[in-house]
Design a protein around this motif. Structure first.
Motif, PDB file in Angstrom:
ATOM      1  N   LYS A 169       0.799  -1.228   0.000  1.00 12.88           N
ATOM      2  CA  LYS A 169       0.000   0.000   0.000  1.00 12.88           C
ATOM      3  C   LYS A 169       0.833   1.279   0.000  1.00 12.88           C
ATOM      4  CE  LYS A 169      -4.275   0.234   1.315  1.00 12.88           C
ATOM      5  NZ  LYS A 169      -5.490   0.205   2.128  1.00 12.88           N
ATOM      6  N   PRO A 170       1.916   1.379   0.782  1.00 14.31           N
ATOM      7  CA  PRO A 170       2.678   2.637   0.727  1.00 14.31           C
ATOM      8  C   PRO A 170       3.154   2.984  -0.680  1.00 14.31           C
ATOM      9  CG  PRO A 170       3.322   1.380   2.648  1.00 14.31           C
ATOM     10  CD  PRO A 170       2.433   0.482   1.825  1.00 14.31           C
ATOM     11  N   ARG A 171       3.584   2.010  -1.433  1.00 13.13           N
ATOM     12  CA  ARG A 171       4.035   2.269  -2.808  1.00 13.13           C
ATOM     13  C   ARG A 171       2.861   2.630  -3.702  1.00 13.13           C
ATOM     14  NH1 ARG A 171       8.434   1.419  -6.433  1.00 13.13           N
ATOM     15  NH2 ARG A 171       7.652   2.349  -8.332  1.00 13.13           N
ATOM     16  N   LEU A 172       1.746   1.924  -3.548  1.00 13.42           N
ATOM     17  CA  LEU A 172       0.575   2.229  -4.367  1.00 13.42           C
ATOM     18  C   LEU A 172       0.082   3.648  -4.111  1.00 13.42           C
ATOM     19  CD1 LEU A 172      -1.448  -1.097  -4.122  1.00 13.42           C
ATOM     20  CD2 LEU A 172      -0.123  -0.276  -6.072  1.00 13.42           C
ATOM     21  N   VAL A 173       0.070   4.054  -2.851  1.00 13.15           N
ATOM     22  CA  VAL A 173      -0.368   5.417  -2.505  1.00 13.15           C
ATOM     23  C   VAL A 173       0.542   6.443  -3.165  1.00 13.15           C
ATOM     24  CG1 VAL A 173      -0.608   7.060  -0.601  1.00 13.15           C
ATOM     25  CG2 VAL A 173      -1.512   4.744  -0.355  1.00 13.15           C
ATOM     26  N   ALA A 174       1.855   6.223  -3.068  1.00 18.04           N
ATOM     27  CA  ALA A 174       2.808   7.156  -3.679  1.00 18.04           C
ATOM     28  C   ALA A 174       2.641   7.202  -5.197  1.00 18.04           C
ATOM     29  CB  ALA A 174       4.242   6.753  -3.318  1.00 18.04           C
ATOM     30  N   ASP A 175       2.468   6.045  -5.819  1.00 15.37           N
ATOM     31  CA  ASP A 175       2.302   6.007  -7.276  1.00 15.37           C
ATOM     32  C   ASP A 175       0.991   6.659  -7.707  1.00 15.37           C
ATOM     33  OD1 ASP A 175       4.730   4.728  -7.524  1.00 15.37           O
ATOM     34  OD2 ASP A 175       3.865   2.733  -7.820  1.00 15.37           O
ATOM     35  N   ALA A 176      -0.072   6.440  -6.943  1.00 19.51           N
ATOM     36  CA  ALA A 176      -1.374   7.010  -7.300  1.00 19.51           C
ATOM     37  C   ALA A 176      -1.331   8.533  -7.302  1.00 19.51           C
ATOM     38  CB  ALA A 176      -2.455   6.507  -6.342  1.00 19.51           C
ATOM     39  N   GLU A 177      -0.508   9.104  -6.437  1.00 17.60           N
ATOM     40  CA  GLU A 177      -0.383  10.565  -6.401  1.00 17.60           C
ATOM     41  C   GLU A 177       0.244  11.112  -7.682  1.00 17.60           C
ATOM     42  OE1 GLU A 177       1.832  11.248  -2.838  1.00 17.60           O
ATOM     43  OE2 GLU A 177       0.065  10.968  -1.559  1.00 17.60           O
ATOM     44  N   LYS A 178       0.986  10.278  -8.380  1.00 21.00           N
ATOM     45  CA  LYS A 178       1.652  10.703  -9.607  1.00 21.00           C
ATOM     46  C   LYS A 178       0.854  10.372 -10.857  1.00 21.00           C
ATOM     47  CE  LYS A 178       6.102   9.611  -7.523  1.00 21.00           C
ATOM     48  NZ  LYS A 178       7.200   8.655  -7.581  1.00 21.00           N
ATOM     49  N   LEU A 179      -0.217   9.611 -10.694  1.00 23.49           N
ATOM     50  CA  LEU A 179      -0.971   9.148 -11.860  1.00 23.49           C
ATOM     51  C   LEU A 179      -2.397   9.687 -11.816  1.00 23.49           C
ATOM     52  CD1 LEU A 179       0.341   5.501 -11.798  1.00 23.49           C
ATOM     53  CD2 LEU A 179       0.872   7.226 -13.505  1.00 23.49           C
ATOM     54  N   PRO A 180      -2.669  10.774 -12.519  1.00 22.67           N
ATOM     55  CA  PRO A 180      -4.006  11.351 -12.528  1.00 22.67           C
ATOM     56  C   PRO A 180      -5.051  10.301 -12.927  1.00 22.67           C
ATOM     57  CG  PRO A 180      -2.450  12.782 -13.670  1.00 22.67           C
ATOM     58  CD  PRO A 180      -1.733  11.490 -13.389  1.00 22.67           C
ATOM     59  N   GLY A 181      -6.157  10.301 -12.204  1.00 20.58           N
ATOM     60  CA  GLY A 181      -7.240   9.369 -12.504  1.00 20.58           C
ATOM     61  C   GLY A 181      -7.108   8.028 -11.811  1.00 20.58           C
ATOM     62  N   SER A 182      -6.017   7.809 -11.110  1.00 16.15           N
ATOM     63  CA  SER A 182      -5.861   6.537 -10.402  1.00 16.15           C
ATOM     64  C   SER A 182      -6.350   6.674  -8.971  1.00 16.15           C
ATOM     65  CB  SER A 182      -4.403   6.096 -10.418  1.00 16.15           C
ATOM     66  OG  SER A 182      -3.603   6.992  -9.675  1.00 16.15           O
ATOM     67  N   ARG A 183      -6.561   5.539  -8.321  1.00 17.21           N
ATOM     68  CA  ARG A 183      -6.979   5.551  -6.923  1.00 17.21           C
ATOM     69  C   ARG A 183      -6.545   4.251  -6.270  1.00 17.21           C
ATOM     70  NH1 ARG A 183     -13.321   3.908  -6.812  1.00 17.21           N
ATOM     71  NH2 ARG A 183     -13.208   2.411  -8.505  1.00 17.21           N
ATOM     72  N   VAL A 184      -6.419   4.296  -4.961  1.00 19.24           N
ATOM     73  CA  VAL A 184      -6.111   3.118  -4.168  1.00 19.24           C
ATOM     74  C   VAL A 184      -7.380   2.779  -3.401  1.00 19.24           C
ATOM     75  CG1 VAL A 184      -4.688   2.152  -2.325  1.00 19.24           C
ATOM     76  CG2 VAL A 184      -3.677   3.744  -3.971  1.00 19.24           C
ATOM     77  N   LEU A 185      -7.854   1.564  -3.575  1.00 19.31           N
ATOM     78  CA  LEU A 185      -9.088   1.142  -2.923  1.00 19.31           C
ATOM     79  C   LEU A 185      -8.871   0.919  -1.434  1.00 19.31           C
ATOM     80  CD1 LEU A 185     -10.319  -1.434  -5.583  1.00 19.31           C
ATOM     81  CD2 LEU A 185     -10.959   0.979  -5.348  1.00 19.31           C
ATOM     82  N   ASP A 186      -9.922   1.132  -0.641  1.00 17.22           N
ATOM     83  CA  ASP A 186      -9.871   0.856   0.791  1.00 17.22           C
ATOM     84  C   ASP A 186      -9.730  -0.647   1.015  1.00 17.22           C
ATOM     85  OD1 ASP A 186     -10.190   3.514   1.480  1.00 17.22           O
ATOM     86  OD2 ASP A 186     -12.375   3.361   1.586  1.00 17.22           O
ATOM     87  N   GLY A 187      -9.247  -1.011   2.161  1.00 15.03           N
ATOM     88  CA  GLY A 187      -9.112  -2.417   2.515  1.00 15.03           C
ATOM     89  C   GLY A 187      -7.802  -2.993   2.007  1.00 15.03           C
ATOM     90  N   GLN A 188      -7.755  -4.298   2.002  1.00 19.96           N
ATOM     91  CA  GLN A 188      -6.541  -4.965   1.557  1.00 19.96           C
ATOM     92  C   GLN A 188      -6.893  -6.297   0.918  1.00 19.96           C
ATOM     93  OE1 GLN A 188      -4.977  -5.099   5.607  1.00 19.96           O
ATOM     94  NE2 GLN A 188      -4.850  -7.328   5.424  1.00 19.96           N
ATOM     95  N   ILE A 189      -5.981  -6.795   0.088  1.00 22.09           N
ATOM     96  CA  ILE A 189      -6.193  -8.095  -0.542  1.00 22.09           C
ATOM     97  C   ILE A 189      -5.341  -9.169   0.126  1.00 22.09           C
ATOM     98  CG2 ILE A 189      -6.896  -7.152  -2.765  1.00 22.09           C
ATOM     99  CD1 ILE A 189      -4.028  -7.716  -3.768  1.00 22.09           C
ATOM    100  N   THR A 190      -4.377  -8.724   0.902  1.00 19.45           N
ATOM    101  CA  THR A 190      -3.508  -9.626   1.647  1.00 19.45           C
ATOM    102  C   THR A 190      -2.884  -8.834   2.779  1.00 19.45           C
ATOM    103  OG1 THR A 190      -1.699 -11.232   1.443  1.00 19.45           O
ATOM    104  CG2 THR A 190      -1.470  -9.201   0.203  1.00 19.45           C
ATOM    105  N   GLY A 191      -2.147  -9.456   3.621  1.00 21.83           N
ATOM    106  CA  GLY A 191      -1.486  -8.753   4.708  1.00 21.83           C
ATOM    107  C   GLY A 191      -0.052  -9.221   4.845  1.00 21.83           C
ATOM    108  N   VAL A 192       0.833  -8.278   5.086  1.00 20.23           N
ATOM    109  CA  VAL A 192       2.229  -8.610   5.331  1.00 20.23           C
ATOM    110  C   VAL A 192       2.416  -8.521   6.840  1.00 20.23           C
ATOM    111  CG1 VAL A 192       4.627  -7.955   4.943  1.00 20.23           C
ATOM    112  CG2 VAL A 192       2.943  -7.670   3.117  1.00 20.23           C
ATOM    113  N   GLN A 193       2.590  -9.656   7.458  1.00 16.58           N
ATOM    114  CA  GLN A 193       2.742  -9.683   8.905  1.00 16.58           C
ATOM    115  C   GLN A 193       4.212  -9.812   9.266  1.00 16.58           C
ATOM    116  OE1 GLN A 193       0.271 -12.860  10.294  1.00 16.58           O
ATOM    117  NE2 GLN A 193      -1.609 -11.766   9.856  1.00 16.58           N
TER     118      GLN A 193
END
Length: 89
Positions: free
Chosen positions: A20-44
Motif C-alpha cells: 500500500k505505501p508504494r501504491l499510494v505514492a504512485d497514485a499521487e503521480k498518476l491522474p485518474g488513479s486511486r487506491v481502494l480501501d481495505g486490503q487483498i492480503t497482509g504482510v505480517q
C-alpha cells in the motif's frame, strides 16, 4: 522505476496490486488513479528466538507489546510518512 516508465506500464493495466505505501505514492503521480480501501492480503512482521531461550522470548514479547502500547511504532510510521499501514493490534 522512473515515473515515465511507470506511466507506460500502467497504461496497459486495468488494476495493480502491491504494498500500500508504494501504491499510494504512485497514485499521487498518476491522474485518474486511486487506491481502494481495505486490503487483498497482509504482510505480517514477526520476531522470534530459539525455543531454548524462554527468557529471551518473554523479553521480546514484552518489548513488542511495549513499543506498540507506548506509541513508538505509530510515531515511527508517522515520522517516516509511511502511508497505508497501521500498528497491529
Amino acid at each position: 522505476m522512473h515515473y515515465a516508465d511507470l506511466r507506460e506500464v500502467l497504461a496497459k493495466l486495468e488494476a495493480l496490486g502491491g504494498l500500500k505505501p508504494r501504491l499510494v505514492a504512485d497514485a499521487e503521480k498518476l491522474p485518474g488513479s486511486r487506491v481502494l480501501d481495505g486490503q487483498i492480503t497482509g504482510v505480517q512482521q514477526a520476531i522470534g528466538t530459539p525455543k531454548a531461550r524462554a527468557a529471551g522470548a518473554k523479553y521480546l514479547q514484552e518489548f513488542a507489546a511495549d513499543i506498540k502500547r507506548s506509541g513508538l511504532v505509530a510515531r515511527t510510521i508517522e515520522k517516516h510518512a509511511v502511508r497505508g499501514v497501521s500498528v497491529a493490534p
